[in-house]
Design a protein around this motif. Sequence first.
Motif, PDB file in Angstrom:
ATOM      1  N   VAL A 237       0.911  -1.608   0.085  1.00 57.94           N
ATOM      2  CA  VAL A 237      -0.054  -0.380  -0.589  1.00 57.94           C
ATOM      3  C   VAL A 237       0.555   1.129   0.146  1.00 57.94           C
ATOM      4  O   VAL A 237       1.769   1.512   0.569  1.00 57.94           O
ATOM      5  N   LEU A 238       0.880   2.148  -0.950  1.00 53.58           N
ATOM      6  CA  LEU A 238       1.069   3.270  -1.040  1.00 53.58           C
ATOM      7  C   LEU A 238       1.223   4.177   0.172  1.00 53.58           C
ATOM      8  O   LEU A 238       0.097   4.648   0.633  1.00 53.58           O
ATOM      9  N   SER A 239       2.347   5.409  -0.593  1.00 49.54           N
ATOM     10  CA  SER A 239       2.077   6.728   0.487  1.00 49.54           C
ATOM     11  C   SER A 239       0.512   7.567   0.825  1.00 49.54           C
ATOM     12  O   SER A 239      -0.298   7.703   1.891  1.00 49.54           O
ATOM     13  N   ALA A 240       0.150   7.974   0.122  1.00 52.43           N
ATOM     14  CA  ALA A 240      -1.327   8.348  -0.585  1.00 52.43           C
ATOM     15  C   ALA A 240      -1.786   7.823   0.145  1.00 52.43           C
ATOM     16  O   ALA A 240      -3.184   8.203   1.093  1.00 52.43           O
TER      17      ALA A 240
ATOM     18  N   SER B   1      12.537  -1.414  -0.631  1.00 53.26           N
ATOM     19  CA  SER B   1      11.708   0.140   0.004  1.00 53.26           C
ATOM     20  C   SER B   1      11.098   1.330  -1.070  1.00 53.26           C
ATOM     21  O   SER B   1      11.388   1.420  -1.997  1.00 53.26           O
ATOM     22  N   SER B   2      11.852   2.478  -0.452  1.00 56.24           N
ATOM     23  CA  SER B   2      11.278   3.412  -0.878  1.00 56.24           C
ATOM     24  C   SER B   2      11.559   4.710  -0.295  1.00 56.24           C
ATOM     25  O   SER B   2      12.401   4.691   0.546  1.00 56.24           O
ATOM     26  N   ILE B   3      11.795   6.254  -1.241  1.00 53.21           N
ATOM     27  CA  ILE B   3      13.100   7.042  -0.684  1.00 53.21           C
ATOM     28  C   ILE B   3      11.696   7.676   0.339  1.00 53.21           C
ATOM     29  O   ILE B   3      12.368   8.675   0.837  1.00 53.21           O
ATOM     30  N   ALA B   4      10.466   7.024   0.573  1.00 52.40           N
ATOM     31  CA  ALA B   4       9.641   8.035   1.834  1.00 52.40           C
ATOM     32  C   ALA B   4      10.314   7.223   2.958  1.00 52.40           C
ATOM     33  O   ALA B   4       9.567   7.284   4.335  1.00 52.40           O
TER      34      ALA B   4
ATOM     35  N   VAL C  16       3.090   6.318   7.395  1.00 51.71           N
ATOM     36  CA  VAL C  16       3.011   5.137   7.460  1.00 51.71           C
ATOM     37  C   VAL C  16       3.505   3.953   6.390  1.00 51.71           C
ATOM     38  O   VAL C  16       3.995   2.895   7.035  1.00 51.71           O
ATOM     39  N   TYR C  17       3.258   4.886   5.476  1.00 49.23           N
ATOM     40  CA  TYR C  17       4.127   3.901   4.395  1.00 49.23           C
ATOM     41  C   TYR C  17       6.054   4.141   4.683  1.00 49.23           C
ATOM     42  O   TYR C  17       6.567   3.063   4.109  1.00 49.23           O
ATOM     43  N   GLY C  18       6.158   5.277   4.903  1.00 47.33           N
ATOM     44  CA  GLY C  18       7.520   5.026   5.459  1.00 47.33           C
ATOM     45  C   GLY C  18       8.163   4.415   6.654  1.00 47.33           C
ATOM     46  O   GLY C  18       9.231   3.525   6.504  1.00 47.33           O
TER      47      GLY C  18
ATOM     48  N   ARG D 294      15.199   1.502  -2.850  1.00 47.51           N
ATOM     49  CA  ARG D 294      14.948   2.356  -2.191  1.00 47.51           C
ATOM     50  C   ARG D 294      14.419   2.731  -3.473  1.00 47.51           C
ATOM     51  O   ARG D 294      14.666   4.362  -3.704  1.00 47.51           O
ATOM     52  N   TYR D 295      13.313   2.717  -3.999  1.00 50.05           N
ATOM     53  CA  TYR D 295      13.039   3.390  -5.538  1.00 50.05           C
ATOM     54  C   TYR D 295      11.694   4.479  -5.545  1.00 50.05           C
ATOM     55  O   TYR D 295      11.430   5.410  -4.435  1.00 50.05           O
ATOM     56  N   PRO D 296      12.604   5.419  -6.428  1.00 51.77           N
ATOM     57  CA  PRO D 296      11.905   6.969  -6.100  1.00 51.77           C
ATOM     58  C   PRO D 296      10.745   6.766  -6.613  1.00 51.77           C
ATOM     59  O   PRO D 296       9.851   5.679  -7.414  1.00 51.77           O
ATOM     60  N   GLY D 297      10.361   7.868  -6.947  1.00 51.48           N
ATOM     61  CA  GLY D 297       9.037   8.174  -7.976  1.00 51.48           C
ATOM     62  C   GLY D 297       9.409   7.502  -9.371  1.00 51.48           C
ATOM     63  O   GLY D 297       9.884   7.610  -9.794  1.00 51.48           O
ATOM     64  N   ILE D 298       8.118   6.283  -9.520  1.00 45.52           N
ATOM     65  CA  ILE D 298       8.485   5.032 -10.621  1.00 45.52           C
ATOM     66  C   ILE D 298       7.604   5.749 -11.956  1.00 45.52           C
ATOM     67  O   ILE D 298       6.600   5.644 -11.813  1.00 45.52           O
TER      68      ILE D 298
ATOM     69  N   GLY E 284      -1.564   4.996  -6.302  1.00 45.77           N
ATOM     70  CA  GLY E 284      -1.657   5.329  -4.752  1.00 45.77           C
ATOM     71  C   GLY E 284      -1.240   5.527  -4.278  1.00 45.77           C
ATOM     72  O   GLY E 284      -0.675   6.075  -2.814  1.00 45.77           O
ATOM     73  N   GLY E 285       0.065   6.119  -4.662  1.00 45.83           N
ATOM     74  CA  GLY E 285       1.308   7.798  -4.277  1.00 45.83           C
ATOM     75  C   GLY E 285       1.447   8.484  -4.284  1.00 45.83           C
ATOM     76  O   GLY E 285       0.783   9.265  -5.618  1.00 45.83           O
ATOM     77  N   THR E 286       2.693   9.093  -4.019  1.00 43.95           N
ATOM     78  CA  THR E 286       1.791  11.216  -4.335  1.00 43.95           C
ATOM     79  C   THR E 286       3.370  10.950  -5.207  1.00 43.95           C
ATOM     80  O   THR E 286       2.656  12.557  -6.004  1.00 43.95           O
ATOM     81  N   THR E 287       3.934  10.611  -5.938  1.00 47.57           N
ATOM     82  CA  THR E 287       4.142  11.056  -7.337  1.00 47.57           C
ATOM     83  C   THR E 287       3.778  10.030  -8.628  1.00 47.57           C
ATOM     84  O   THR E 287       4.727  10.541  -9.133  1.00 47.57           O
ATOM     85  N   ASP E 288       2.664   9.752  -7.962  1.00 53.93           N
ATOM     86  CA  ASP E 288       1.647   9.865  -8.985  1.00 53.93           C
ATOM     87  C   ASP E 288       1.397  10.765 -10.086  1.00 53.93           C
ATOM     88  O   ASP E 288       1.067  10.287 -11.024  1.00 53.93           O
TER      89      ASP E 288
ATOM     90  N   THR F 200       8.033  16.367   2.864  1.00 55.19           N
ATOM     91  CA  THR F 200       8.793  15.231   3.788  1.00 55.19           C
ATOM     92  C   THR F 200      10.010  14.856   3.665  1.00 55.19           C
ATOM     93  O   THR F 200      10.514  14.071   4.285  1.00 55.19           O
ATOM     94  N   TRP F 201       9.839  14.583   2.488  1.00 55.05           N
ATOM     95  CA  TRP F 201      10.705  13.351   1.024  1.00 55.05           C
ATOM     96  C   TRP F 201      11.738  14.600   0.827  1.00 55.05           C
ATOM     97  O   TRP F 201      11.660  16.092   0.558  1.00 55.05           O
ATOM     98  N   PRO F 202      12.925  13.768   0.423  1.00 54.50           N
ATOM     99  CA  PRO F 202      14.334  14.692  -0.267  1.00 54.50           C
ATOM    100  C   PRO F 202      13.916  14.403  -1.633  1.00 54.50           C
ATOM    101  O   PRO F 202      13.104  14.004  -2.098  1.00 54.50           O
TER     102      PRO F 202
HETATM  103  C1  AKB Z   1       5.086   7.184  -3.398  1.00 57.19           C
HETATM  104  O1  AKB Z   1       4.211   7.900  -3.872  1.00 57.19           O
HETATM  105  O2  AKB Z   1       3.601   6.612  -2.903  1.00 57.19           O
HETATM  106  C2  AKB Z   1       5.882   5.962  -4.035  1.00 57.19           C
HETATM  107  C3  AKB Z   1       7.145   5.861  -3.413  1.00 57.19           C
HETATM  108  C4  AKB Z   1       7.949   6.711  -3.577  1.00 57.19           C
HETATM  109  O3  AKB Z   1       7.339   4.989  -2.772  1.00 57.19           O
HETATM  110  N1  AKB Z   1       5.924   6.324  -5.884  1.00 57.19           N
END
Ligand code: AKB
Length: 316
Positions: free
Chosen positions: A81-84, A120-123, A145-147, A172-176, A185-189, A281-283
């Motif tokens: 389950v992604l960040s958003a 994992s993720s940059i989150a 909670v995702y992070g 640690r994937y960035p936004g793909i 359902g991510g923030t980078t969508d 909150t992310w780099p």
């Molecule tokens: C998200 O936006 O939640 C994901 C991620 C950065 O892991 N794409």
Amino acid sequence: MDIDTEKILVIGAGGQIGGELTLALRKKYGNEQVLASDLREQSPLIEGTGPFTTLDALNKEAMQEIVKEHGITQIYHLAAVLSAVGEKQPLMAWNINMTALLNVLEIAREEKLKRVYWPSSIAVFGPSSPKKDCPQTTIVEPSTVYGISKYAGESWCNYYFEKYGVDVRSLRYPGIISYKTPPGGGTTDYAIDIFHSALKAGSYNCFLKEDTYLPMMYMEDAIRATLELMDAPLENIKTHRSYNLSAISFSPEEIAAEIKKHIPDFTIQYQPDFRQAIADTWPASIDDSEARQDWNWQPEFDLAKMTADMLTNLKG
Ligand code: AKB
């Protein structure tokens, strides 16, 4: 690793990364060697390309049964389950993200699997981490909670490696960014939605502010990074927590300007919503020098190359 004897289970094969990873693994190991699985029915992307089974990653018995029955030697566990979405249902996100990972790690230990991949993720980084060129090892205080689940997951992966010798590897994937399967359902969508809206409507209403820089990567690079990490000799893998991975960093304003080079009438408006607080909150960018040093990671797509490729493929 002898390619002919590997039997791979992909969990979350219906997702944005899981689908493309399934296809790449089938190309590498052979269609029949890669068993795709998901909670839902098979996605059109992978349908007809090889074996598929439905699997609820929260059901350890069912997962273990599949691993035994098919003689699975490696698991790629992509379901999450992604960040958003996670911020809307925190306990559900925690339960799914942690239970599924612990099921995979336990089965890897019990069935003596050769290798496990889990992203994992940059989150994992939070407001106290460096914003620019965020290093591999630094202050890590995630605020979503995702992070939190990804950071706890990294520690569990390391625990299973140190304690039981499970060869689990992680990025640690960035936004793909990709065009084949919608993100989940991510923030980078936004950086995917923008292409669809640009082609369909000629304009985009962005849920992040114009100057919000985030680390991003084109799917082709992400898949190659995953395969290269998993192919690297064990002695080269210096962390079984998770590697920082980086390619591009851009803001909505910058990607909009790049799209405008191809679609001159394209316009963008900004209407930040709850996802802005997550992005803040992310780099803005990531230092992945350890991945480059340990297993020769090198991205190929910059913003211009990615934008051109996205538009060409989405136009069909
Ligand atoms: C998200 O936006 O939640 C994901 C991620 C950065 O892991 N794409």
